[in-house]
Design a protein around this motif. Sequence first.
Motif, short mmCIF file in Angstrom:
data_model
loop_
_atom_site.label_atom_id
_atom_site.label_comp_id
_atom_site.label_asym_id
_atom_site.label_seq_id
_atom_site.Cartn_x
_atom_site.Cartn_y
_atom_site.Cartn_z
N VAL A 127 0.83 -1.21 0.00
CA VAL A 127 0.00 0.00 0.00
C VAL A 127 0.87 1.26 0.00
CG1 VAL A 127 -1.61 1.38 1.36
CG2 VAL A 127 -2.01 -1.06 1.07
N ALA A 128 1.91 1.26 0.83
CA ALA A 128 2.80 2.42 0.92
C ALA A 128 3.49 2.69 -0.41
CB ALA A 128 3.83 2.22 2.02
N MET A 129 4.03 1.63 -1.03
CA MET A 129 4.76 1.80 -2.29
C MET A 129 3.85 2.27 -3.41
SD MET A 129 7.88 1.19 -1.65
CE MET A 129 8.92 0.37 -0.43
N PHE A 130 2.71 1.61 -3.57
CA PHE A 130 1.81 1.97 -4.68
C PHE A 130 1.18 3.34 -4.47
CE2 PHE A 130 2.16 -2.57 -5.53
CZ PHE A 130 2.18 -2.60 -6.91
N THR A 131 0.86 3.66 -3.22
CA THR A 131 0.29 4.97 -2.94
C THR A 131 1.29 6.07 -3.27
OG1 THR A 131 -1.12 4.11 -1.18
CG2 THR A 131 -0.69 6.47 -1.17
N ALA A 132 2.55 5.87 -2.86
CA ALA A 132 3.57 6.89 -3.09
C ALA A 132 3.79 7.16 -4.57
CB ALA A 132 4.88 6.46 -2.44
N LEU A 133 3.74 6.10 -5.39
CA LEU A 133 4.07 6.26 -6.80
C LEU A 133 2.86 6.47 -7.71
CD1 LEU A 133 6.94 3.65 -6.87
CD2 LEU A 133 7.18 6.06 -7.42
N LEU A 134 1.66 6.25 -7.18
CA LEU A 134 0.47 6.44 -8.00
C LEU A 134 -0.39 7.61 -7.54
CD1 LEU A 134 -0.72 2.72 -8.45
CD2 LEU A 134 0.68 4.08 -10.02
N ALA A 135 -0.05 8.18 -6.37
CA ALA A 135 -0.90 9.23 -5.78
C ALA A 135 -1.10 10.42 -6.71
CB ALA A 135 -0.30 9.69 -4.46
N LYS A 136 -0.06 10.81 -7.42
CA LYS A 136 -0.19 12.01 -8.25
C LYS A 136 -1.15 11.81 -9.42
CE LYS A 136 3.88 10.96 -11.12
NZ LYS A 136 5.20 11.45 -11.57
N ASN A 137 -1.45 10.53 -9.74
CA ASN A 137 -2.39 10.23 -10.81
C ASN A 137 -3.64 9.54 -10.26
OD1 ASN A 137 -0.71 11.14 -13.03
ND2 ASN A 137 0.55 9.33 -12.64
N ALA A 138 -3.93 9.78 -8.98
CA ALA A 138 -5.03 9.07 -8.32
C ALA A 138 -6.37 9.32 -9.01
CB ALA A 138 -5.12 9.50 -6.86
N ASP A 139 -6.55 10.50 -9.61
CA ASP A 139 -7.83 10.82 -10.25
C ASP A 139 -8.08 9.98 -11.50
OD1 ASP A 139 -5.62 12.19 -11.32
OD2 ASP A 139 -6.94 13.62 -12.35
N MET A 140 -7.03 9.34 -12.02
CA MET A 140 -7.18 8.51 -13.22
C MET A 140 -7.39 7.03 -12.89
SD MET A 140 -4.48 10.09 -15.96
CE MET A 140 -3.04 10.09 -14.87
N LEU A 141 -7.33 6.68 -11.60
CA LEU A 141 -7.48 5.29 -11.20
C LEU A 141 -8.95 4.89 -11.11
CD1 LEU A 141 -4.78 5.09 -8.37
CD2 LEU A 141 -4.57 4.27 -10.71
N ASP A 142 -9.27 3.74 -11.69
CA ASP A 142 -10.60 3.17 -11.54
C ASP A 142 -10.48 1.66 -11.66
OD1 ASP A 142 -10.46 2.53 -14.31
OD2 ASP A 142 -11.28 4.49 -14.83
N TRP A 143 -11.62 0.97 -11.53
CA TRP A 143 -11.55 -0.50 -11.56
C TRP A 143 -11.07 -1.02 -12.90
CZ3 TRP A 143 -11.18 -2.28 -7.07
CH2 TRP A 143 -11.92 -1.76 -6.00
N GLY A 144 -11.28 -0.25 -13.96
CA GLY A 144 -10.79 -0.66 -15.27
C GLY A 144 -9.27 -0.63 -15.38
N SER A 145 -8.62 0.03 -14.41
CA SER A 145 -7.16 0.13 -14.42
C SER A 145 -6.49 -1.10 -13.80
CB SER A 145 -6.71 1.37 -13.62
OG SER A 145 -7.36 2.53 -14.05
N MET A 146 -7.26 -1.91 -13.07
CA MET A 146 -6.68 -3.00 -12.29
C MET A 146 -5.83 -3.95 -13.13
SD MET A 146 -7.10 -3.25 -8.94
CE MET A 146 -7.05 -5.02 -8.65
N ALA A 147 -6.37 -4.41 -14.25
CA ALA A 147 -5.67 -5.41 -15.05
C ALA A 147 -4.33 -4.87 -15.55
CB ALA A 147 -6.53 -5.85 -16.23
N GLY A 148 -4.34 -3.66 -16.07
CA GLY A 148 -3.10 -3.06 -16.57
C GLY A 148 -2.09 -2.82 -15.48
N LEU A 149 -2.57 -2.35 -14.32
CA LEU A 149 -1.65 -2.08 -13.21
C LEU A 149 -1.04 -3.38 -12.68
CD1 LEU A 149 -3.72 0.62 -11.27
CD2 LEU A 149 -1.65 0.98 -12.62
N LEU A 150 -1.83 -4.44 -12.61
CA LEU A 150 -1.29 -5.73 -12.15
C LEU A 150 -0.28 -6.29 -13.14
CD1 LEU A 150 -4.33 -7.59 -10.54
CD2 LEU A 150 -2.26 -6.77 -9.40
N ALA A 151 -0.56 -6.12 -14.44
CA ALA A 151 0.38 -6.59 -15.46
C ALA A 151 1.70 -5.83 -15.37
CB ALA A 151 -0.23 -6.42 -16.86
#
Length: 213
Positions: A127-151
């Motif tokens: 949680v700490a790592m992903f929050t730190a590196l994705l926080a600046k783009n948090a407004d673009m995150l949605d459930w449709g992003s899950m597959a790409g982010l996991l890949a």
Amino acid sequence: MELSLLIGAMIAAAIYVLTPGPAFLAMLGLGAAQGRAASAGFLFGHLAGDIMWAGLALVAIIGSRVMDPVVFHALAMVCGVYLFWLGFRALTARSKAEGGVDMVIRRPWRRGLIFGITNPKGYPVAVAMFTALLAKNADMLDWGSMAGLLAASLVGFILADLILIWLVGLGFLRKFYLRYQIWIVRATGLIFIGFAVQAITSSLPGLWHWRKT
């Protein structure tokens, strides 16, 4: 999906693997004692846990408390108990008559698999790592992003694992480990017990509060 999101997820995953912790120490000791093949097997099994914790971290970040916190308190308790058992085994390990330590791991991939899904640092660090590196783009995150982010995370995990496999096979590291093997194993066991106590004590208040509600 923005390329910056994918790169952020990949870097977060790589840092997560390379951050020293119980699994890192276990892999280092196993690889130095039994070679690169053993460490590769351990990391291959551990990859399942890496993906699981990354997925749960992304669920928490994207879903914002979608899951009941008691789930993670229960996971922390199970992780702590298992890690305490591993630490006790390492702390009480004894040298064999012909040298070395009587703790040969015959199925490194299985040890890595169990370790990966019960790793007490897994969820909070992910949680700490992903929050730190994705926080600046948090407004673009949605459930449709899950597959790409996991890949993208999987790519980061594999790259970091390759670095660790290379590192653990270095001659000077192997010689140092074999020379002081029994003491390193016991010290690692003590560290594991410390992590276990921390995981157990941090989960108790949450479980106690859930029990009373």
